[in-house]
Design an enzyme around this catalytic site. Structure first.
Site, PDB file in Angstrom:
ATOM      1  N   GLU A 177     -48.628 -26.027  -7.110  1.00  0.00           N
ATOM      2  CA  GLU A 177     -47.985 -24.720  -6.950  1.00  0.00           C
ATOM      3  C   GLU A 177     -48.346 -24.085  -5.610  1.00  0.00           C
ATOM      4  O   GLU A 177     -47.495 -23.465  -4.957  1.00  0.00           O
ATOM      5  CB  GLU A 177     -48.384 -23.798  -8.104  1.00  0.00           C
ATOM      6  N   HIS A 211     -41.701 -19.523 -13.228  1.00  0.00           N
ATOM      7  CA  HIS A 211     -42.364 -19.682 -14.521  1.00  0.00           C
ATOM      8  C   HIS A 211     -41.512 -19.174 -15.681  1.00  0.00           C
ATOM      9  O   HIS A 211     -41.942 -19.232 -16.830  1.00  0.00           O
ATOM     10  CB  HIS A 211     -43.706 -18.932 -14.520  1.00  0.00           C
TER      11      HIS A 211
END
Length: 346
Positions: A177, A211
């Site tokens: 990420e 997300h």
């Protein structure tokens, strides 16, 4: 009409024709950025899609009512998928930086992406700064829960290498990420000459949106939970990940270090959200083999619980105060991607 030279000689006795124009540098307007802020934002959105959409393209990574995202086979397949996605996105950023008109040198590319220099001292200071926010939870873990005993037996390290969920949460997730949303994304905003404050608060929104797909997975594997509760869970996760993304982006532009934000991300995943209310007392795991009677005998006294609770919240507030007071000092680095003045520019 008198000649221009004659007029200038009358106005300025030191004037010599042609000398003034030769002595002053000609104004050259700055070249336009190789990419606009809007284009950089669109590219970051594409990066986010490239990151998680492949999860649903293969039955080995696609969750189902009978296959959880926490299954080891799913975790391994997803780690392979996001690793490839990160390589592709970094290659795209590299192309923009070197061939899109920016003409950034290879050394500067490594610096913009936080890959060089490694800045290990900056990494340590960034983790120390973040640990101040968790002074209370660290006290609860090491003192109240006697977590130091686990570290003497190296249990956290063994769990890291022996459990796929732990590996995903502490290593694979933070590294991939941060590579995608910091190393590959922030340089695009910088070469687009996006204001630093806008960079810090815009790119994390896109990081948080990456997300949102967890809502679908949660509903798929937890159908008994109401839609309203699932939506609230996703909204909270979006807000928290966006807030953390802003903090990570701030650390990245201040330190110019990818290892620093990876380490901070891993540390925050280890700690989770700090307790903000309630009493602090030792946590007894559900799988504790000790009989219930022995657990009751080992239960701490009320006085100890109140003492631990008071110490926890004092440390929580003191740590947050120390974090705020030291956020600039502990992130100061010669490897910063922007100057301090950039934070005051509009």
């Amino acid at each position: 009409m008198p000649a221009l030279g004659e007029v200038m000689r009358k106005l300025n006795p030191w004037y010599h024709e042609g000398r003034l124009s030769r002595s002053l540098p000609r104004y050259e307007p700055p070249a336009p950025p190789p990419i606009s802020t809007a284009a950089a934002s669109v590219l970051i959105v594409v990066y986010a899609l490239v990151y998680f959409l492949p999860f649903y393209a293969s039955p080995t990574t696609r969750p189902s009512p009978t296959l959880s995202r926490d299954a080891p086979s799913v975790i391994r397949a997803r780690i392979r998928s996001v690793s490839i996605s990160c390589l592709l996105c970094c290659a795209a950023t590299l192309a923009v930086l070197t061939r899109g008109g920016a003409h950034v040198s290879p050394a500067d590319v490594l610096h913009l992406m936080g890959l060089w220099p490694p800045a290990l001292a900056d990494t340590a200071r960034a983790v120390l700064l973040t640990a101040l926010l968790f002074a209370g939870p660290l006290f609860a873990y090491f003192v109240v829960d006697a977590g130091w005993r686990e570290w003497l037996r190296l249990e956290p390290v063994l769990a890291l290498w022996g459990d796929w969920m732990t590996w995903r949460n502490i290593v694979a997730g933070p590294v991939t990420e941060e590579v995608l949303f910091r190393a590959a994304s922030v340089p695009l905003m910088l070469v687009a000459r996006t204001p630093v404050r806008q960079t810090i608060f815009l790119s994390p929104v896109l990081f948080g949106l990456a997300h949102v797909h967890h809502f679908y997975e949660f509903r798929l594997t937890q159908p008994q939970v109401s839609v309203a509760a699932a939506v609230l869970r996703s909204v909270f996760q979006l807000g928290f990940t966006t807030l953390f993304g802003a903090y990570a982006t701030f650390l990245f532009v201040r330190t110019g270090s990818l290892p620093a934000v990876c380490a901070v991300h891993a540390f925050c995943n280890c700690m989770g959200l700090p307790r903000l209310w309630g009493r602090v007392q030792p946590q007894v795991p559900d799988d504790d083999p000790a009989p219930l009677r022995r657990r009751d005998e080992q239960r701490p006294s009320t006085g100890a619980v109140w003492l631990w609770t008071a110490a926890y919240y004092v440390l929580l507030v003191a740590g947050a105060t120390a974090w705020w007071k030291n956020i600039w000092a502990l992130t100061e680095s010669p490897n910063a991607l922007v100057s301090d003045l950039a934070f005051t520019a509009t």
